[in-house]
Scaffold this motif. Structure first.
Motif, PDB file in Angstrom:
ATOM      1  N   THR A   1     122.452  84.488  34.095  1.00 17.61           N
ATOM      2  CA  THR A   1     121.857  85.819  33.934  1.00 17.61           C
ATOM      3  C   THR A   1     122.275  86.429  32.605  1.00 17.61           C
ATOM      4  O   THR A   1     121.449  87.005  31.879  1.00 17.61           O
ATOM      5  CB  THR A   1     122.276  86.738  35.091  1.00 17.61           C
ATOM      6  OG1 THR A   1     121.775  86.207  36.320  1.00 17.61           O
ATOM      7  CG2 THR A   1     121.729  88.144  34.897  1.00 17.61           C
ATOM      8  N   ALA A   2     123.562  86.315  32.271  1.00 15.55           N
ATOM      9  CA  ALA A   2     124.038  86.860  31.000  1.00 15.55           C
ATOM     10  C   ALA A   2     123.377  86.163  29.820  1.00 15.55           C
ATOM     11  O   ALA A   2     122.992  86.809  28.825  1.00 15.55           O
ATOM     12  CB  ALA A   2     125.561  86.698  30.919  1.00 15.55           C
ATOM     13  N   ALA A   3     123.217  84.848  29.918  1.00 18.08           N
ATOM     14  CA  ALA A   3     122.616  84.098  28.821  1.00 18.08           C
ATOM     15  C   ALA A   3     121.143  84.478  28.634  1.00 18.08           C
ATOM     16  O   ALA A   3     120.672  84.671  27.501  1.00 18.08           O
ATOM     17  CB  ALA A   3     122.736  82.600  29.093  1.00 18.08           C
ATOM     18  N   ILE A   4     120.419  84.596  29.734  1.00 17.00           N
ATOM     19  CA  ILE A   4     118.998  84.937  29.650  1.00 17.00           C
ATOM     20  C   ILE A   4     118.812  86.362  29.146  1.00 17.00           C
ATOM     21  O   ILE A   4     117.939  86.640  28.319  1.00 17.00           O
ATOM     22  CB  ILE A   4     118.322  84.737  31.021  1.00 17.00           C
ATOM     23  CG1 ILE A   4     118.294  83.238  31.370  1.00 17.00           C
ATOM     24  CG2 ILE A   4     116.923  85.313  31.024  1.00 17.00           C
ATOM     25  CD1 ILE A   4     117.886  82.953  32.799  1.00 17.00           C
ATOM     26  N   THR A   5     119.658  87.274  29.631  1.00 19.11           N
ATOM     27  CA  THR A   5     119.566  88.669  29.189  1.00 19.11           C
ATOM     28  C   THR A   5     119.830  88.778  27.697  1.00 19.11           C
ATOM     29  O   THR A   5     119.128  89.504  26.973  1.00 19.11           O
ATOM     30  CB  THR A   5     120.582  89.534  29.960  1.00 19.11           C
ATOM     31  OG1 THR A   5     120.289  89.450  31.362  1.00 19.11           O
ATOM     32  CG2 THR A   5     120.518  90.970  29.503  1.00 19.11           C
TER      33      THR A   5
ATOM     34  N   PRO B   1     128.317  71.126  20.352  1.00 20.65           N
ATOM     35  CA  PRO B   1     127.298  71.993  19.738  1.00 20.65           C
ATOM     36  C   PRO B   1     126.438  72.664  20.809  1.00 20.65           C
ATOM     37  O   PRO B   1     125.226  72.473  20.877  1.00 20.65           O
ATOM     38  CB  PRO B   1     126.498  71.011  18.883  1.00 20.65           C
ATOM     39  CG  PRO B   1     126.599  69.713  19.617  1.00 20.65           C
ATOM     40  CD  PRO B   1     127.988  69.694  20.191  1.00 20.65           C
ATOM     41  N   ILE B   2     127.072  73.446  21.639  1.00 19.01           N
ATOM     42  CA  ILE B   2     126.432  74.150  22.752  1.00 19.01           C
ATOM     43  C   ILE B   2     126.897  75.600  22.682  1.00 19.01           C
ATOM     44  O   ILE B   2     128.085  75.871  22.522  1.00 19.01           O
ATOM     45  CB  ILE B   2     126.823  73.516  24.103  1.00 19.01           C
ATOM     46  CG1 ILE B   2     126.430  72.027  24.129  1.00 19.01           C
ATOM     47  CG2 ILE B   2     126.174  74.251  25.271  1.00 19.01           C
ATOM     48  CD1 ILE B   2     126.959  71.276  25.346  1.00 19.01           C
ATOM     49  N   ASP B   3     125.968  76.543  22.817  1.00 16.53           N
ATOM     50  CA  ASP B   3     126.307  77.956  22.611  1.00 16.53           C
ATOM     51  C   ASP B   3     127.196  78.531  23.703  1.00 16.53           C
ATOM     52  O   ASP B   3     127.981  79.448  23.446  1.00 16.53           O
ATOM     53  CB  ASP B   3     125.030  78.800  22.523  1.00 16.53           C
ATOM     54  CG  ASP B   3     124.246  78.551  21.242  1.00 16.53           C
ATOM     55  OD1 ASP B   3     124.859  78.072  20.265  1.00 16.53           O
ATOM     56  OD2 ASP B   3     123.030  78.820  21.225  1.00 16.53           O
ATOM     57  N   ARG B   4     127.095  78.008  24.913  1.00 16.42           N
ATOM     58  CA  ARG B   4     127.818  78.585  26.050  1.00 16.42           C
ATOM     59  C   ARG B   4     128.615  77.480  26.741  1.00 16.42           C
ATOM     60  O   ARG B   4     128.036  76.499  27.227  1.00 16.42           O
ATOM     61  CB  ARG B   4     126.843  79.241  27.022  1.00 16.42           C
ATOM     62  CG  ARG B   4     125.955  80.293  26.365  1.00 16.42           C
ATOM     63  CD  ARG B   4     124.732  80.639  27.187  1.00 16.42           C
ATOM     64  NE  ARG B   4     123.798  81.445  26.392  1.00 16.42           N
ATOM     65  CZ  ARG B   4     122.833  80.940  25.639  1.00 16.42           C
ATOM     66  NH1 ARG B   4     122.669  79.614  25.570  1.00 16.42           N
ATOM     67  NH2 ARG B   4     122.030  81.727  24.952  1.00 16.42           N
ATOM     68  N   VAL B   5     129.916  77.661  26.787  1.00 16.78           N
ATOM     69  CA  VAL B   5     130.790  76.621  27.334  1.00 16.78           C
ATOM     70  C   VAL B   5     131.778  77.241  28.312  1.00 16.78           C
ATOM     71  O   VAL B   5     132.385  78.286  28.034  1.00 16.78           O
ATOM     72  CB  VAL B   5     131.571  75.900  26.213  1.00 16.78           C
ATOM     73  CG1 VAL B   5     132.583  74.913  26.805  1.00 16.78           C
ATOM     74  CG2 VAL B   5     130.607  75.173  25.283  1.00 16.78           C
ATOM     75  N   ALA B   6     131.939  76.608  29.470  1.00 20.35           N
ATOM     76  CA  ALA B   6     132.956  76.986  30.452  1.00 20.35           C
ATOM     77  C   ALA B   6     133.696  75.716  30.853  1.00 20.35           C
ATOM     78  O   ALA B   6     133.069  74.753  31.302  1.00 20.35           O
ATOM     79  CB  ALA B   6     132.314  77.629  31.675  1.00 20.35           C
TER      80      ALA B   6
ATOM     81  N   ARG C   1     133.555  80.248  26.326  1.00 20.11           N
ATOM     82  CA  ARG C   1     133.008  80.512  24.988  1.00 20.11           C
ATOM     83  C   ARG C   1     131.544  80.891  25.135  1.00 20.11           C
ATOM     84  O   ARG C   1     130.747  80.137  25.673  1.00 20.11           O
ATOM     85  CB  ARG C   1     133.153  79.282  24.096  1.00 20.11           C
ATOM     86  CG  ARG C   1     132.480  79.433  22.724  1.00 20.11           C
ATOM     87  CD  ARG C   1     132.944  78.402  21.725  1.00 20.11           C
ATOM     88  NE  ARG C   1     132.659  77.038  22.086  1.00 20.11           N
ATOM     89  CZ  ARG C   1     131.453  76.451  21.982  1.00 20.11           C
ATOM     90  NH1 ARG C   1     130.402  77.153  21.576  1.00 20.11           N
ATOM     91  NH2 ARG C   1     131.293  75.179  22.314  1.00 20.11           N
ATOM     92  N   GLY C   2     131.174  82.094  24.683  1.00 22.40           N
ATOM     93  CA  GLY C   2     129.794  82.549  24.784  1.00 22.40           C
ATOM     94  C   GLY C   2     129.376  82.960  26.179  1.00 22.40           C
ATOM     95  O   GLY C   2     128.182  83.144  26.433  1.00 22.40           O
ATOM     96  N   LEU C   3     130.344  83.125  27.084  1.00 22.30           N
ATOM     97  CA  LEU C   3     130.054  83.494  28.468  1.00 22.30           C
ATOM     98  C   LEU C   3     130.991  84.615  28.908  1.00 22.30           C
ATOM     99  O   LEU C   3     132.141  84.673  28.459  1.00 22.30           O
ATOM    100  CB  LEU C   3     130.231  82.295  29.400  1.00 22.30           C
ATOM    101  CG  LEU C   3     129.240  81.139  29.231  1.00 22.30           C
ATOM    102  CD1 LEU C   3     129.702  79.930  30.031  1.00 22.30           C
ATOM    103  CD2 LEU C   3     127.842  81.564  29.660  1.00 22.30           C
TER     104      LEU C   3
END
Length: 225
Positions: free
Chosen positions: A217-221, A113-118, A160-162
């Motif tokens: 940076t992408a996540a914060i933007t 349950p995490i929005d951004r996964v690599a 995912r999300g990145l």
């Protein structure tokens, strides 16, 4: 951002994110090589993924039985037929257990349950792909020399999300067969030994600096938009 770097003991990825001022923790079954107090010794499947992270970077989940090069030990022609041979001193039961662990760890991280996964992992063999979540994309394949590291090691990122990584400092490739080319291939030329797996799986600092910068940076933007 709160960042979890899972399946890492070297601290390379953790330090790359921490250098940008993020709240970063790593976790693994083994202690951190750098003795950091921001490393948790645990199985990533045991609940830590639900602790409110903004980004998960899963660095080195068990992949030996999931990757293409490992398929020959798992099955012969077709799927799940008897393999022609086994690694010395290993049983098919051992290898199947390792395969199941790899599938479970990868799936737990991908579905967290995490929005951004690599998740760093080589391209998978067909047996592993059959067991993966339906929404798993093909990996982005990058090379260390795209990020200023004089080395060859095709590195797969399942994202995912990145956004995909963008190269930052591509080095000119050496002439094939030259001494420098051999040095760039040192990961593939490592002799067998107890440290081979650990050393072959180590992250490259240049790549991780790029990943930490670009992904956060992408996540914060996006969050500010």
């Amino acid at each position: 951002m709160r960042v979890l770097v899972a399946c890492e003991t070297s601290g390379i990825a953790r330090r790359a994110f921490a250098a940008l001022g993020h709240d970063v923790w790593s976790c693994d079954l083994e202690p951190a090589e750098d003795g950091s107090n921001r490393h948790i010794i645990c199985d990533v499947r045991d609940g830590i993924l639900c602790d409110g992270w903004d980004l998960l970077a899963c660095m080195h989940p068990p992949c030996t039985r999931l990757c293409r090069s490992g398929r020959r030990w798992m099955s012969g022609p077709g799927k799940w037929t008897a393999p022609k041979s086994l690694p010395r001193g290993r049983t098919l039961g051992d290898l199947r257990d390792e395969f199941e662990t790899g599938v479970e760890v990868f799936t737990a991280c991908w579905t967290a349950p995490i929005d951004r996964v690599a998740i760093e992992n080589p391209e998978m063999n067909d047996l592993a792909r059959d067991r993966m979540p339906a929404d798993l994309p093909s990996p982005q394949i990058v090379q260390p020399f795209w990020f200023g590291e004089p080395a060859y090691k095709a590195t797969g990122w399942y994202l995912r999300g990145l956004p995909p990584l963008t190269e930052t400092q591509r080095l000119p490739e050496p002439e094939r067969g030259s001494d420098e080319w051999k040095r760039w291939n040192r990961v593939h030329r490592m002799p067998p030994g107890p440290e081979r797996t650990r050393l072959r799986s180590r992250s490259y600092p240049g790549m991780m600096r790029a990943a930490a910068t670009q992904w956060t940076t992408a996540a914060i933007t996006r969050a500010r938009a």
